[in-house]
Design a protein around this motif. Structure first.
Motif, PDB file in Angstrom:
ATOM      1  N   PRO A   1       6.725   9.138 -20.647  1.00  9.73           N
ATOM      2  CA  PRO A   1       6.575   9.959 -21.854  1.00  9.73           C
ATOM      3  C   PRO A   1       5.363   9.485 -22.651  1.00  9.73           C
ATOM      4  O   PRO A   1       4.911   8.348 -22.499  1.00  9.73           O
ATOM      5  CB  PRO A   1       7.860   9.688 -22.650  1.00  9.73           C
ATOM      6  N   SER A   2       4.854  10.325 -23.494  1.00 10.80           N
ATOM      7  CA  SER A   2       3.697   9.983 -24.313  1.00 10.80           C
ATOM      8  C   SER A   2       3.986   8.733 -25.144  1.00 10.80           C
ATOM      9  O   SER A   2       5.045   8.606 -25.752  1.00 10.80           O
ATOM     10  CB  SER A   2       3.364  11.155 -25.240  1.00 10.80           C
ATOM     11  N   GLY A   3       3.044   7.804 -25.125  1.00 12.31           N
ATOM     12  CA  GLY A   3       3.196   6.579 -25.897  1.00 12.31           C
ATOM     13  C   GLY A   3       3.913   5.457 -25.171  1.00 12.31           C
ATOM     14  O   GLY A   3       4.065   4.374 -25.719  1.00 12.31           O
ATOM     15  N   TYR A   4       4.369   5.691 -23.958  1.00 17.65           N
ATOM     16  CA  TYR A   4       5.067   4.662 -23.179  1.00 17.65           C
ATOM     17  C   TYR A   4       4.163   4.209 -22.037  1.00 17.65           C
ATOM     18  O   TYR A   4       3.585   5.030 -21.329  1.00 17.65           O
ATOM     19  CB  TYR A   4       6.361   5.208 -22.565  1.00 17.65           C
ATOM     20  N   SER A   5       4.052   2.897 -21.857  1.00 16.55           N
ATOM     21  CA  SER A   5       3.272   2.401 -20.730  1.00 16.55           C
ATOM     22  C   SER A   5       3.693   0.984 -20.359  1.00 16.55           C
ATOM     23  O   SER A   5       4.208   0.238 -21.192  1.00 16.55           O
ATOM     24  CB  SER A   5       1.767   2.414 -21.052  1.00 16.55           C
ATOM     25  N   VAL A   6       3.492   0.668 -19.095  1.00 16.69           N
ATOM     26  CA  VAL A   6       3.646  -0.687 -18.577  1.00 16.69           C
ATOM     27  C   VAL A   6       2.385  -0.978 -17.787  1.00 16.69           C
ATOM     28  O   VAL A   6       2.027  -0.230 -16.871  1.00 16.69           O
ATOM     29  CB  VAL A   6       4.893  -0.836 -17.669  1.00 16.69           C
ATOM     30  N   LYS A   7       1.699  -2.064 -18.153  1.00 12.98           N
ATOM     31  CA  LYS A   7       0.454  -2.438 -17.470  1.00 12.98           C
ATOM     32  C   LYS A   7       0.527  -3.894 -17.053  1.00 12.98           C
ATOM     33  O   LYS A   7       1.097  -4.722 -17.756  1.00 12.98           O
ATOM     34  CB  LYS A   7      -0.755  -2.178 -18.364  1.00 12.98           C
ATOM     35  N   LEU A   8      -0.057  -4.176 -15.905  1.00 17.01           N
ATOM     36  CA  LEU A   8      -0.036  -5.508 -15.309  1.00 17.01           C
ATOM     37  C   LEU A   8      -1.432  -6.117 -15.386  1.00 17.01           C
ATOM     38  O   LEU A   8      -2.401  -5.521 -14.911  1.00 17.01           O
ATOM     39  CB  LEU A   8       0.432  -5.406 -13.857  1.00 17.01           C
ATOM     40  N   ASN A   9      -1.539  -7.295 -15.987  1.00 18.02           N
ATOM     41  CA  ASN A   9      -2.796  -8.027 -16.098  1.00 18.02           C
ATOM     42  C   ASN A   9      -2.604  -9.411 -15.494  1.00 18.02           C
ATOM     43  O   ASN A   9      -1.477  -9.866 -15.338  1.00 18.02           O
ATOM     44  CB  ASN A   9      -3.218  -8.179 -17.558  1.00 18.02           C
ATOM     45  N   GLY A  10      -3.699 -10.096 -15.195  1.00 19.96           N
ATOM     46  CA  GLY A  10      -3.545 -11.444 -14.662  1.00 19.96           C
ATOM     47  C   GLY A  10      -4.807 -12.278 -14.765  1.00 19.96           C
ATOM     48  O   GLY A  10      -5.924 -11.765 -14.669  1.00 19.96           O
ATOM     49  N   PHE A  11      -4.608 -13.566 -14.987  1.00 17.10           N
ATOM     50  CA  PHE A  11      -5.692 -14.547 -14.944  1.00 17.10           C
ATOM     51  C   PHE A  11      -5.496 -15.349 -13.668  1.00 17.10           C
ATOM     52  O   PHE A  11      -4.411 -15.887 -13.425  1.00 17.10           O
ATOM     53  CB  PHE A  11      -5.642 -15.466 -16.171  1.00 17.10           C
ATOM     54  N   PHE A  12      -6.522 -15.408 -12.832  1.00 12.94           N
ATOM     55  CA  PHE A  12      -6.462 -16.104 -11.546  1.00 12.94           C
ATOM     56  C   PHE A  12      -7.376 -17.320 -11.580  1.00 12.94           C
ATOM     57  O   PHE A  12      -8.512 -17.231 -12.041  1.00 12.94           O
ATOM     58  CB  PHE A  12      -6.934 -15.188 -10.409  1.00 12.94           C
ATOM     59  N   ALA A  13      -6.895 -18.440 -11.077  1.00 10.99           N
ATOM     60  CA  ALA A  13      -7.709 -19.645 -10.944  1.00 10.99           C
ATOM     61  C   ALA A  13      -7.395 -20.255  -9.589  1.00 10.99           C
ATOM     62  O   ALA A  13      -6.229 -20.452  -9.249  1.00 10.99           O
ATOM     63  CB  ALA A  13      -7.402 -20.643 -12.059  1.00 10.99           C
ATOM     64  N   GLY A  14      -8.436 -20.515  -8.799  1.00  9.49           N
ATOM     65  CA  GLY A  14      -8.156 -21.029  -7.459  1.00  9.49           C
ATOM     66  C   GLY A  14      -9.341 -21.671  -6.775  1.00  9.49           C
ATOM     67  O   GLY A  14     -10.413 -21.867  -7.348  1.00  9.49           O
ATOM     68  N   LEU A  15      -9.115 -21.953  -5.516  1.00 14.07           N
ATOM     69  CA  LEU A  15     -10.052 -22.654  -4.649  1.00 14.07           C
ATOM     70  C   LEU A  15     -10.262 -21.807  -3.401  1.00 14.07           C
ATOM     71  O   LEU A  15      -9.318 -21.198  -2.896  1.00 14.07           O
ATOM     72  CB  LEU A  15      -9.471 -24.014  -4.281  1.00 14.07           C
ATOM     73  N   GLY A  16     -11.497 -21.780  -2.905  1.00 11.30           N
ATOM     74  CA  GLY A  16     -11.795 -21.026  -1.691  1.00 11.30           C
ATOM     75  C   GLY A  16     -12.578 -21.845  -0.690  1.00 11.30           C
ATOM     76  O   GLY A  16     -13.219 -22.851  -1.034  1.00 11.30           O
TER      77      GLY A  16
ATOM     78  N   LYS B   1      -8.867 -18.044   0.424  1.00  7.27           N
ATOM     79  CA  LYS B   1      -8.736 -18.521  -0.942  1.00  7.27           C
ATOM     80  C   LYS B   1      -7.276 -18.548  -1.340  1.00  7.27           C
ATOM     81  O   LYS B   1      -6.451 -17.835  -0.778  1.00  7.27           O
ATOM     82  CB  LYS B   1      -9.536 -17.659  -1.918  1.00  7.27           C
ATOM     83  N   ALA B   2      -6.964 -19.388  -2.313  1.00  4.61           N
ATOM     84  CA  ALA B   2      -5.604 -19.497  -2.831  1.00  4.61           C
ATOM     85  C   ALA B   2      -5.672 -20.078  -4.231  1.00  4.61           C
ATOM     86  O   ALA B   2      -6.637 -20.754  -4.592  1.00  4.61           O
ATOM     87  CB  ALA B   2      -4.751 -20.386  -1.929  1.00  4.61           C
ATOM     88  N   GLY B   3      -4.634 -19.824  -5.000  1.00  7.47           N
ATOM     89  CA  GLY B   3      -4.608 -20.371  -6.349  1.00  7.47           C
ATOM     90  C   GLY B   3      -3.429 -19.883  -7.143  1.00  7.47           C
ATOM     91  O   GLY B   3      -2.465 -19.336  -6.598  1.00  7.47           O
ATOM     92  N   ALA B   4      -3.515 -20.070  -8.447  1.00 11.93           N
ATOM     93  CA  ALA B   4      -2.450 -19.697  -9.371  1.00 11.93           C
ATOM     94  C   ALA B   4      -2.785 -18.370 -10.044  1.00 11.93           C
ATOM     95  O   ALA B   4      -3.945 -18.079 -10.323  1.00 11.93           O
ATOM     96  CB  ALA B   4      -2.268 -20.778 -10.421  1.00 11.93           C
TER      97      ALA B   4
END
Length: 168
Positions: free
Chosen positions: A150-165, A26-29
């Motif tokens: 530290p408390s209250g600090y965060s970095v989170k990674l999200n993603g929307f994937f669309a592709g063909l398999g 599979k592959a996509g954006a």
């Protein structure tokens, strides 16, 4: 530590292929967003990249298929290995719902950043034919990628994937 664990995951994925009823590519954006939270402020950035990888399908019953995947994802300066462990449920003859946990291993981390990511993923897939399908899904990152944040600090990674398999 990263390399032995990644090698273990790849080995387990390879063994799983032996039990699969089908195997595919599979592959996509990938439309990724990084969400930074600090002191009540929320900052979000978005970038577009791509993903490419392989999957297996292990049919547990007529109404449930286990679909582990191994994907390489590249977005701007961020490269990672994603391992979605999807449950696939048919809701119509060619239409499926997918949901499950996802593990991720960031390949380009700097000091103060965690390399292990995890989250939940959900989406849909439509079988164009017996061999080809299209899919769309969203990955919600749950791990805070800041080392000793530290408390209250965060970095989170999200993603929307669309592709063909393609299934072999």
């Amino acid at each position: 530590m990263k390399k032995p664990f990644l090698l273990l995951i790849i080995t387990v994925f390879s063994i799983t292929v032996g039990y699969a009823q089908s195997f595919g590519l599979k592959a996509g954006a990938d439309f990724a967003s990084v969400k930074f939270k600090a002191e009540g402020e929320n900052i979000s950035t978005s970038e577009t990249g791509f993903y490419i990888g392989a999957f297996t399908e292990i049919e547990a019953s007529e109404s449930f298929t286990f679909q582990p995947e191994l994907l390489f994802v590249s977005v701007e300066d961020l490269n990672f290995i994603a391992i979605p462990l999807m449950a696939k449920f048919p809701v119509a003859e060619q239409f499926n719902i997918l949901a499950g946990p996802s593990l991720g291993f960031l390949l380009d981390t700097e000091e103060g950043e965690k390399s292990f990511n995890f989250g939940v993923e959900a989406g849909v897939a439509y079988d164009i034919s017996e061999k080809f399908f299209v899919e769309a899904r969203y990955n919600l990152g749950l791990a805070n990628l800041i080392e000793d944040a530290p408390s209250g600090y965060s970095v989170k990674l999200n993603g929307f994937f669309a592709g063909l398999g393609y299934k072999f």
